[in-house]
Design a protein around this motif. Structure first.
Motif, mmCIF file in Angstrom:
data_model
loop_
_atom_site.group_PDB
_atom_site.id
_atom_site.type_symbol
_atom_site.label_atom_id
_atom_site.label_comp_id
_atom_site.label_asym_id
_atom_site.label_seq_id
_atom_site.Cartn_x
_atom_site.Cartn_y
_atom_site.Cartn_z
ATOM 1 N N ASN A 1 -31.558 41.945 -27.193
ATOM 2 C CA ASN A 1 -30.481 40.952 -27.306
ATOM 3 C C ASN A 1 -30.767 39.691 -26.493
ATOM 4 O O ASN A 1 -30.160 38.654 -26.746
ATOM 5 N N ILE B 1 -30.549 51.935 -23.302
ATOM 6 C CA ILE B 1 -29.755 50.717 -23.159
ATOM 7 C C ILE B 1 -30.610 49.542 -22.727
ATOM 8 O O ILE B 1 -30.435 48.419 -23.210
ATOM 9 N N ILE C 1 -32.218 47.819 -25.633
ATOM 10 C CA ILE C 1 -31.254 47.028 -26.409
ATOM 11 C C ILE C 1 -30.955 45.713 -25.692
ATOM 12 O O ILE C 1 -30.861 44.658 -26.329
ATOM 13 N N ASP D 1 -26.319 39.241 -22.295
ATOM 14 C CA ASP D 1 -25.541 39.771 -23.412
ATOM 15 C C ASP D 1 -25.837 41.261 -23.539
ATOM 16 O O ASP D 1 -26.972 41.655 -23.817
ATOM 17 N N VAL D 2 -24.827 42.099 -23.297
ATOM 18 C CA VAL D 2 -24.982 43.549 -23.426
ATOM 19 C C VAL D 2 -24.123 44.035 -24.584
ATOM 20 O O VAL D 2 -23.109 43.416 -24.915
ATOM 21 N N PRO D 3 -24.505 45.135 -25.222
ATOM 22 C CA PRO D 3 -23.701 45.645 -26.340
ATOM 23 C C PRO D 3 -22.356 46.184 -25.859
ATOM 24 O O PRO D 3 -22.214 46.616 -24.719
ATOM 25 N N GLU D 4 -21.359 46.115 -26.736
ATOM 26 C CA GLU D 4 -20.036 46.648 -26.416
ATOM 27 C C GLU D 4 -20.099 48.164 -26.224
ATOM 28 O O GLU D 4 -19.529 48.702 -25.295
ATOM 29 N N THR D 5 -20.770 48.834 -27.128
ATOM 30 C CA THR D 5 -20.943 50.283 -27.045
ATOM 31 C C THR D 5 -22.403 50.606 -27.335
ATOM 32 O O THR D 5 -23.102 49.852 -27.991
ATOM 33 N N VAL D 6 -22.821 51.740 -26.853
ATOM 34 C CA VAL D 6 -24.194 52.183 -27.061
ATOM 35 C C VAL D 6 -24.153 53.535 -27.751
ATOM 36 O O VAL D 6 -23.436 54.438 -27.326
#
Length: 67
Positions: free
Chosen positions: A32, A25, A28, A50-55
């Motif tokens: 981003n 994570i 990622i 900004d973090v991803p919604e799902t990993v």
């Protein structure tokens, strides 16, 4: 999804707070947010990240005894 850094929080601590794990994570998050590498290790309070919604789950390597 936008997440804000808390006091004395690092990127890996933020990943653990949001996702409960850090494996795969943190990379990622840095992809981003390219400007994150310019900040100190302890992120300033309120830094917008900004973090991803799902990993995706990491693919587990299988060991073959005959190789």
């Amino acid at each position: 999804m936008i997440v804000y850094a808390m006091q004395n929080e690092t990127v890996d601590a933020l990943a653990y707070r949001v996702f409960g794990k850090t494996t795969g994570i943190v990379e990622i998050i840095y992809q981003n947010n390219p400007k994150l590498c310019e900040l100190p290790a302890m992120l300033p309070i309120g830094t917008e990240i900004d973090v991803p919604e799902t990993v995706p789950e990491p693919k587990q390597k299988l060991i073959n005894l005959w190789d």
